[in-house]
Design a protein around this motif. Sequence first.
Motif, PDB file in Angstrom:
ATOM      1  N   MET A 151       0.986  -1.072  -0.098  1.00  0.00           N
ATOM      2  CA  MET A 151       0.111  -0.016  -0.147  1.00  0.00           C
ATOM      3  C   MET A 151       0.882   1.219  -0.034  1.00  0.00           C
ATOM      4  O   MET A 151       1.584   1.585   0.919  1.00  0.00           O
ATOM      5  CB  MET A 151      -1.123   0.106   1.163  1.00  0.00           C
ATOM      6  CG  MET A 151      -1.586   1.196   1.304  1.00  0.00           C
ATOM      7  SD  MET A 151      -2.918   1.177  -0.167  1.00  0.00           S
ATOM      8  CE  MET A 151      -3.855  -0.263   0.181  1.00  0.00           C
ATOM      9  N   LEU A 152       0.854   1.949  -1.185  1.00  0.00           N
ATOM     10  CA  LEU A 152       1.543   3.220  -1.151  1.00  0.00           C
ATOM     11  C   LEU A 152       0.668   4.455  -0.722  1.00  0.00           C
ATOM     12  O   LEU A 152      -0.307   4.693  -1.193  1.00  0.00           O
ATOM     13  CB  LEU A 152       2.062   3.515  -2.771  1.00  0.00           C
ATOM     14  CG  LEU A 152       2.742   4.883  -2.979  1.00  0.00           C
ATOM     15  CD1 LEU A 152       4.083   4.599  -2.150  1.00  0.00           C
ATOM     16  CD2 LEU A 152       3.147   4.960  -4.486  1.00  0.00           C
ATOM     17  N   VAL A 153       1.323   4.989   0.329  1.00  0.00           N
ATOM     18  CA  VAL A 153       0.492   6.308   0.742  1.00  0.00           C
ATOM     19  C   VAL A 153       1.126   7.646   1.136  1.00  0.00           C
ATOM     20  O   VAL A 153       2.338   7.390   1.292  1.00  0.00           O
ATOM     21  CB  VAL A 153       0.124   5.847   2.328  1.00  0.00           C
ATOM     22  CG1 VAL A 153      -0.767   6.992   3.315  1.00  0.00           C
ATOM     23  CG2 VAL A 153      -0.866   4.560   2.484  1.00  0.00           C
ATOM     24  N   ALA A 154       0.520   8.565   0.595  1.00  0.00           N
ATOM     25  CA  ALA A 154       1.182   9.873   0.381  1.00  0.00           C
ATOM     26  C   ALA A 154       0.894  10.505   1.683  1.00  0.00           C
ATOM     27  O   ALA A 154      -0.073  10.975   2.006  1.00  0.00           O
ATOM     28  CB  ALA A 154       0.408  10.795  -0.874  1.00  0.00           C
ATOM     29  N   GLU A 155       2.260  11.100   2.103  1.00  0.00           N
ATOM     30  CA  GLU A 155       2.197  11.693   3.398  1.00  0.00           C
ATOM     31  C   GLU A 155       2.150  13.143   3.288  1.00  0.00           C
ATOM     32  O   GLU A 155       1.957  14.024   4.238  1.00  0.00           O
ATOM     33  CB  GLU A 155       3.181  11.305   4.388  1.00  0.00           C
ATOM     34  CG  GLU A 155       3.081   9.947   4.695  1.00  0.00           C
ATOM     35  CD  GLU A 155       3.973   9.548   5.992  1.00  0.00           C
ATOM     36  OE1 GLU A 155       5.164  10.005   6.075  1.00  0.00           O
ATOM     37  OE2 GLU A 155       3.414   8.710   6.757  1.00  0.00           O
ATOM     38  N   THR A 156       2.375  13.694   1.924  1.00  0.00           N
ATOM     39  CA  THR A 156       2.218  15.224   1.623  1.00  0.00           C
ATOM     40  C   THR A 156       1.262  15.197   0.230  1.00  0.00           C
ATOM     41  O   THR A 156       1.333  14.059  -0.267  1.00  0.00           O
ATOM     42  CB  THR A 156       3.627  15.926   1.067  1.00  0.00           C
ATOM     43  OG1 THR A 156       4.484  14.920   0.222  1.00  0.00           O
ATOM     44  CG2 THR A 156       4.585  15.846   2.307  1.00  0.00           C
ATOM     45  N   PRO A 157       0.662  16.271   0.094  1.00  0.00           N
ATOM     46  CA  PRO A 157      -0.699  16.265  -0.872  1.00  0.00           C
ATOM     47  C   PRO A 157      -0.037  15.564  -2.158  1.00  0.00           C
ATOM     48  O   PRO A 157       0.877  16.075  -2.773  1.00  0.00           O
ATOM     49  CB  PRO A 157      -0.882  17.473  -0.971  1.00  0.00           C
ATOM     50  CG  PRO A 157      -0.776  18.095   0.429  1.00  0.00           C
ATOM     51  CD  PRO A 157       0.786  17.502   0.835  1.00  0.00           C
TER      52      PRO A 157
END
Length: 218
Positions: A151-157
């Motif tokens: 699961m790739l999750v962006a922590e900046t927009p």
Amino acid sequence: MRIHTRVLAGALLVCALGGWAAPAAAHPFGPPSTARIGADGSRVTISWFAAEDDWVALGQSVGAFEDPATGTVSTELTGEQKLERSPAVRDYLLDRITVAQGGRRCASRLEELRALVTEGARFVFDCRSPVTQVDVTVAALTDLNEAYRTMLVAETPATPGQTLLTGAESTRRLTFSGAGGGGLPAGTTTVVVSAAVLLAGAGVSTALWRRRGTGGRS
């Protein structure tokens, strides 16, 4: 000794006592690994987290542990410490977790490995230009079993703010939008990841149920 350190050490002991398990004997049908990505200027950071038994499978596949069939297994270091000190583990991770900008890989480095389960493997990528759009590849573990997911999750927009990478589709293009964009607000990441893990697990369970119901494997 930390709990996860005992788990890794115990898993290594099981390998020693029960014979050398094949890498495919890992558990790809559990929760997917997670890659948290952020961007600042021309720099991208990724923290990749995997389960204890998946770290053991990775270590076995690259020879980070001694093979009890060919020699004595050292007990001076824990399984976690052997993983952290293995050049082969570092090479494996740097080869399979990459960021590219405009078709060219960004220069990458892997920070010191420590407390793998809680802190993960932490990467820094220095790109040639300020980051707006990059291609992110996470192909770790899928060479051991194609059922693994990340699961790739962006922590900046960014757009997409979260996406599931597979063995068949291990690369995804992310567009970072700075303030206000398609990323995830702080504090919602855990909720989204938890929901995605549940959905991924439900899909795997359904597939397994269907295979068992037909008495075969796909």
